[in-house]
Design an enzyme around this catalytic site. Sequence first.
Site, PDB file in Angstrom:
ATOM      1  N   ASP A 253      13.895  -2.650  -5.159  1.00  0.00           N
ATOM      2  CA  ASP A 253      14.141  -3.862  -4.086  1.00  0.00           C
ATOM      3  C   ASP A 253      14.921  -5.011  -4.814  1.00  0.00           C
ATOM      4  O   ASP A 253      14.516  -6.193  -4.867  1.00  0.00           O
ATOM      5  CB  ASP A 253      12.901  -4.221  -3.345  1.00  0.00           C
TER       6      ASP A 253
ATOM      7  N   LYS B  32      12.935  -3.292  -9.407  1.00  0.00           N
ATOM      8  CA  LYS B  32      14.067  -3.096  -9.539  1.00  0.00           C
ATOM      9  C   LYS B  32      14.847  -2.565  -8.186  1.00  0.00           C
ATOM     10  O   LYS B  32      15.746  -2.883  -7.789  1.00  0.00           O
ATOM     11  CB  LYS B  32      14.923  -2.922 -10.686  1.00  0.00           C
TER      12      LYS B  32
ATOM     13  N   HIS C 200       2.558   4.526  -4.808  1.00  0.00           N
ATOM     14  CA  HIS C 200       3.234   5.871  -5.109  1.00  0.00           C
ATOM     15  C   HIS C 200       3.293   5.587  -6.846  1.00  0.00           C
ATOM     16  O   HIS C 200       3.134   4.472  -7.309  1.00  0.00           O
ATOM     17  CB  HIS C 200       4.302   6.328  -4.616  1.00  0.00           C
TER      18      HIS C 200
ATOM     19  N   HIS D 202       4.658   2.244  -7.827  1.00  0.00           N
ATOM     20  CA  HIS D 202       3.692   1.012  -7.754  1.00  0.00           C
ATOM     21  C   HIS D 202       2.859   1.108  -8.912  1.00  0.00           C
ATOM     22  O   HIS D 202       2.488   0.263  -9.571  1.00  0.00           O
ATOM     23  CB  HIS D 202       2.839   1.188  -6.561  1.00  0.00           C
TER      24      HIS D 202
ATOM     25  N   GLY E 196       0.904  -1.295   0.005  1.00  0.00           N
ATOM     26  CA  GLY E 196      -0.030   0.003   0.113  1.00  0.00           C
ATOM     27  C   GLY E 196       0.915   1.441  -0.187  1.00  0.00           C
ATOM     28  O   GLY E 196       2.222   1.305  -0.389  1.00  0.00           O
TER      29      GLY E 196
ATOM     30  N   VAL F 173      11.349   3.987 -10.769  1.00  0.00           N
ATOM     31  CA  VAL F 173      10.485   5.120 -11.054  1.00  0.00           C
ATOM     32  C   VAL F 173      11.247   6.093  -9.913  1.00  0.00           C
ATOM     33  O   VAL F 173      11.508   6.008  -8.819  1.00  0.00           O
ATOM     34  CB  VAL F 173       9.222   5.116 -10.990  1.00  0.00           C
TER      35      VAL F 173
HETATM   36  O1  PAF Z   1       7.945  -4.880  -2.004  1.00  0.00           O
HETATM   37  C1  PAF Z   1       6.942  -4.933  -1.209  1.00  0.00           C
HETATM   38  O2  PAF Z   1       6.137  -4.152  -1.094  1.00  0.00           O
HETATM   39  C2  PAF Z   1       6.762  -6.013  -0.078  1.00  0.00           C
HETATM   40  O3  PAF Z   1       8.039  -6.867   0.234  1.00  0.00           O
HETATM   41  C3  PAF Z   1       5.931  -7.300  -0.869  1.00  0.00           C
HETATM   42  C4  PAF Z   1       6.560  -7.877  -2.068  1.00  0.00           C
HETATM   43  C5  PAF Z   1       4.665  -6.746  -1.291  1.00  0.00           C
HETATM   44  C6  PAF Z   1       5.660  -8.262   0.196  1.00  0.00           C
HETATM   45  O4  PAF Z   1       4.988  -7.947   1.306  1.00  0.00           O
END
Ligand code: PAF
Length: 272
Positions: free
Chosen positions: A146, A144, A31, A34, A28, A172
């Site tokens: 993370d 990418k 931004h 996402h 959630g 981004v």
């Molecule tokens: O990257 C994230 O937001 C979280 O680590 C994920 C992949 C949704 C798992 O909770």
Amino acid sequence: MQILKTIEELQSIRKTITSNVGFVPTMGALHDGHISLIKKARAENEIVIVSIFVNPTQFLPGEDLDAYPRKDEADKKICELCKVDYLFMPEISTMYSKEEVSIKAPNKSYILEGLTRPGHFDGVLQVVLKLFGITQPTNAYFGKKDAQQLSLITQMTKDLFLPINIIACEIVRENDGLALSSRNVYLNSNQRQEALLISKSLYSAGALIAKGELDTNIVKNKILEIMKSLDVEYVAIVDREFNEINKIELKNTIILVVARFGNTRLLDNIWL
Ligand code: PAF
């Protein structure tokens, strides 16, 4: 868009879907980073499922689980606008029972992010595997930014023979270079300004490499010099499997940086 809270609802809908499903798991506080994943999923699949679940098992004691930004109403609107088909928003009690089978991430989950957050990736893999089980996606989308998470999820998918394509999506950034993160809201204006040194150092490293410098120590020193006023947690240069390397290999290198601003850790990286 349908908002679903229970596993039963989502599973019974999933059973009726025969076309491609694109899945974007999130915690959630959506931004533009996402949104870019959701848009890619929308463009590449007939059905798009997004999940919003702040997963407690990936937070260590004392981390920001309770303070993690929650913006459910704004997030619902964003998903609606992005033409998401199903938004899955389960409660913790829906996702976890008291004692259950758990996933153990491989040893490389204890370096870099895992060094200061031991066990973090066990929690990430646990929840992602559960979400994959519920949504059974054709394609699953991860940023990418993370990078270590992306690498471990890709490995889990391979090791457990999951029939899911893991799609790596570009970082981004704000116009001034700051990588988007749900945690950027914690920065005050000075910290926000100082944080620009992170992307600046990565761009300079990229420029140095483009000129032919492949020695990782020299590149690391350049990054550290630019970030010398910051509280740098680590600078690492690894291959795509997350092994530390001495010589940069083009198309197989990731340069990662983490710096702290008060209690906020910001991570960034570039893929060469
Ligand atoms: O990257 C994230 O937001 C979280 O680590 C994920 C992949 C949704 C798992 O909770």
